[in-house]
Design a protein around this motif. Structure first.
Motif, PDB file in Angstrom:
ATOM      1  N   ASN A   1       0.819  -1.203   0.000  1.00  0.00           N
ATOM      2  CA  ASN A   1       0.000   0.000   0.000  1.00  0.00           C
ATOM      3  C   ASN A   1       0.858   1.261   0.000  1.00  0.00           C
ATOM      4  O   ASN A   1       0.488   2.278  -0.602  1.00  0.00           O
ATOM      5  CB  ASN A   1      -0.948  -0.002   1.206  1.00  0.00           C
ATOM      6  N   LEU A   2       2.005   1.224   0.664  1.00  0.00           N
ATOM      7  CA  LEU A   2       2.948   2.337   0.620  1.00  0.00           C
ATOM      8  C   LEU A   2       3.436   2.553  -0.811  1.00  0.00           C
ATOM      9  O   LEU A   2       3.532   3.696  -1.291  1.00  0.00           O
ATOM     10  CB  LEU A   2       4.135   2.039   1.540  1.00  0.00           C
ATOM     11  N   ALA A   3       3.749   1.447  -1.497  1.00  0.00           N
ATOM     12  CA  ALA A   3       4.227   1.541  -2.878  1.00  0.00           C
ATOM     13  C   ALA A   3       3.193   2.191  -3.786  1.00  0.00           C
ATOM     14  O   ALA A   3       3.528   3.018  -4.651  1.00  0.00           O
ATOM     15  CB  ALA A   3       4.584   0.146  -3.392  1.00  0.00           C
ATOM     16  N   ARG A   4       1.922   1.849  -3.571  1.00  0.00           N
ATOM     17  CA  ARG A   4       0.867   2.355  -4.446  1.00  0.00           C
ATOM     18  C   ARG A   4       0.484   3.798  -4.127  1.00  0.00           C
ATOM     19  O   ARG A   4       0.265   4.599  -5.036  1.00  0.00           O
ATOM     20  CB  ARG A   4      -0.371   1.457  -4.338  1.00  0.00           C
TER      21      ARG A   4
ATOM     22  N   GLU B   1       3.572   3.546  -7.411  1.00  0.00           N
ATOM     23  CA  GLU B   1       3.904   2.368  -8.226  1.00  0.00           C
ATOM     24  C   GLU B   1       2.653   1.848  -8.938  1.00  0.00           C
ATOM     25  O   GLU B   1       1.527   2.003  -8.449  1.00  0.00           O
ATOM     26  CB  GLU B   1       4.493   1.260  -7.351  1.00  0.00           C
ATOM     27  N   ASP B   2       2.854   1.227 -10.079  1.00  0.00           N
ATOM     28  CA  ASP B   2       1.742   0.635 -10.831  1.00  0.00           C
ATOM     29  C   ASP B   2       1.114  -0.498 -10.030  1.00  0.00           C
ATOM     30  O   ASP B   2       1.820  -1.427  -9.597  1.00  0.00           O
ATOM     31  CB  ASP B   2       2.243   0.092 -12.164  1.00  0.00           C
TER      32      ASP B   2
ATOM     33  N   ALA C   1      12.036   5.657  -2.096  1.00  0.00           N
ATOM     34  CA  ALA C   1      11.590   6.421  -3.262  1.00  0.00           C
ATOM     35  C   ALA C   1      11.003   5.459  -4.290  1.00  0.00           C
ATOM     36  O   ALA C   1      11.190   4.242  -4.207  1.00  0.00           O
ATOM     37  CB  ALA C   1      12.750   7.195  -3.871  1.00  0.00           C
ATOM     38  N   LYS C   2      10.292   6.030  -5.279  1.00  0.00           N
ATOM     39  CA  LYS C   2       9.655   5.206  -6.298  1.00  0.00           C
ATOM     40  C   LYS C   2      10.689   4.382  -7.046  1.00  0.00           C
ATOM     41  O   LYS C   2      11.760   4.862  -7.403  1.00  0.00           O
ATOM     42  CB  LYS C   2       8.894   6.084  -7.279  1.00  0.00           C
ATOM     43  N   GLY C   3      10.348   3.118  -7.269  1.00  0.00           N
ATOM     44  CA  GLY C   3      11.226   2.187  -7.967  1.00  0.00           C
ATOM     45  C   GLY C   3      10.834   0.771  -7.628  1.00  0.00           C
ATOM     46  O   GLY C   3      11.023   0.324  -6.493  1.00  0.00           O
ATOM     47  N   LEU C   4      10.271   0.069  -8.603  1.00  0.00           N
ATOM     48  CA  LEU C   4       9.769  -1.274  -8.343  1.00  0.00           C
ATOM     49  C   LEU C   4      10.890  -2.219  -7.930  1.00  0.00           C
ATOM     50  O   LEU C   4      10.669  -3.136  -7.135  1.00  0.00           O
ATOM     51  CB  LEU C   4       9.056  -1.814  -9.588  1.00  0.00           C
TER      52      LEU C   4
END
Length: 447
Positions: free
Chosen positions: A284-287, A292-293, A347-350
């Motif tokens: 959920n943090l990633a989204r 993140e996609d 930071a953003k980055g899958l």
């Protein structure tokens, strides 16, 4: 006080009922019945954890439909709050249903547990949102989550108690591994269903109405599991030496072993904080925070779940071979440095998101396979469901249910470094309390 008898799974002392004998179910059950029993037992756990995980994974999609006047982040946090409130009901489920299971037997309680989860999952899948029924929508959602909390509050501890009692003596680790396999299969299935639907429907449709489909899948699964569980043999009988026929006597025995109860709360709490931090909080943090996609996030969590599914069948037998306490303590000590991996995802980055999840996965695997069995090992058969249900419910409610919320909230406040410290402290406390309870009140299975 009591001491563990070397080379056995028994303990003696005045703190509780007499040590476990070989149960009648273990004496008489044949292999075919055993396989069928473990299938019905395991698939019930698959259903429970599938339904529970689906709600957590879809929090960002569900939120805007039930909290329409909030920002996307606030709507997600409000939905995660309902996700956390569901954990509050778990101790109540442990108290009410655990006492019943120790009084009248295991089978009927496990049927009620699965039935309640299936019905409430169906309601969530078909209910109107706030645009149609206004404030009633989040209220109904909250009620469903509370009822699901009652169900899951007894499912894991009772399933483990049942698995230990129905499996041949000396294979408690294998029983835990099988149950954990089905638990993780439920988590995998939740991620996989969301991933496939995301690819087929797209993020827009999933956010609009596609989020309902995984709940309908769970409700259908519940019918199958209920039918399978009707054939489960009972493992607690009035002829058992440890049978306790009066609920008040059950609870007297539970609270006489208060050190073990306290240890269970933190053994469970630390494992569940780790679990929900990894499986719900970070996705959920990633989204929400890093954008993140969603489909890619579900793909990563699906791979993590696959690792947990396969690994469960390895960790359980290892605990039988090398002693439950030894394998558990290794995994719990390793949890302390592992939780700080979260600080690498800033930071953003899958790739960073996937690296954190996968590097920590072996430690998560050991802890999530063995934590309920370790809890069950601290109590004799006659009070096992009640004690583990209560300790499990409190531990999950206090520490597991709040973990995913804390991950997202602390990140939003710029305090991401605090959550790993919090989990490390929980892990250290759980180690100390387990060793204390084990030394003073003994262990009953797994050694």
């Amino acid at each position: 006080m009591s001491n563990t008898v070397p080379g056995t799974s028994q303990a003696t002392g005045a703190a509780g009922p007499p040590p476990d004998p070989k149960s009648s179910a273990q004496d008489t059950i044949d292999r075919r019945t055993l396989r069928r029993s473990m299938l019905g037992l395991g698939l019930g756990n698959t259903l429970e954890w599938y339904d529970w995980q689906v709600f957590g994974l879809l929090a960002a999609s569900i939120g805007p439909h039930f909290f329409r006047d909030s920002s996307p982040l606030d709507a997600t946090l409000n939905t995660l709050s309902i996700f956390a409130v569901g954990f509050v009901a778990r101790p109540v489920g442990g108290i009410l249903l655990g006492g019943v299971a120790d009084k009248i037997g295991r089978k009927n309680v496990m049927l009620w547990s699965v039935g309640l989860m299936a019905v409430t999952t169906l309601v969530i899948g078909v209910m109107p949102d706030a645009a149609t029924i206004g404030a009633a929508a989040p209220i109904i959602l909250l009620i469903c989550r509370l009822l699901q909390g009652l169900s899951t509050g007894i499912e894991a501890p009772l399933s483990t108690a049942y698995g230990v009692e129905v499996m041949p003596k000396g294979r408690s680790g294998a029983a835990a591994g099988i149950i954990s396999f089905f638990v993780n299969f439920g988590i995998l299935l939740a991620s996989l269903v969301n991933y496939v639907l995301g690819l087929a429907l797209g993020s827009g449709v999933m956010g609009d109405w596609g989020w309902r489909i995984p709940f309908l899948v769970g409700a259908a699964m519940g019918l199958v599991v209920f039918w399978l569980r009707r054939a489960l043999p009972e493992t607690l009988h009035q002829s058992d030496p440890e049978y306790v026929g009066v609920t008040s006597s059950v609870w007297k025995g539970v609270f006489a072993r208060w050190r073990s109860l306290l240890a269970v709360i933190f053994v469970v709490g630390a494992a569940q904080a780790f679990n929900y931090g990894w499986n719900v909080g970070l996705p959920n943090l990633a989204r929400t925070s890093f954008g993140e996609d969603p489909t890619s996030v579900f793909g990563v969590t699906t791979i993590l779940s696959l690792i947990m599914v396969v690994g469960s069948l390895v960790v359980g037998p290892l605990a039988d071979r090398y002693r439950l306490s030894r394998v558990f303590l290794i995994g719990r000590f390793l949890m302390i440095p592992a939780v700080f991996l979260m600080l690498l995802y800033t930071a953003k980055g899958l790739g960073g998101f996937a690296a954190v999840l996968f590097i920590g996965s072996p430690i998560l695997l050991i802890n999530m396979t063995l934590y309920v069995l370790v809890s069950a090992s601290l109590f004799p058969k006659g009070i096992r469901s009640s004690a583990c249900g209560l300790g499990y419910g409190i531990g999950v409610a206090a520490f597991g249910g709040t973990a995913s919320y804390l991950v997202v909230w602390m990140s939003g406040k710029g305090l991401s470094q605090l959550f790993p410290v919090y989990m490390a402290v929980l892990a250290a406390l759980s180690i100390g309390l387990y060793l204390w309870a084990r030394k003073t009140e003994g262990v009953f299975v797994g050694e």
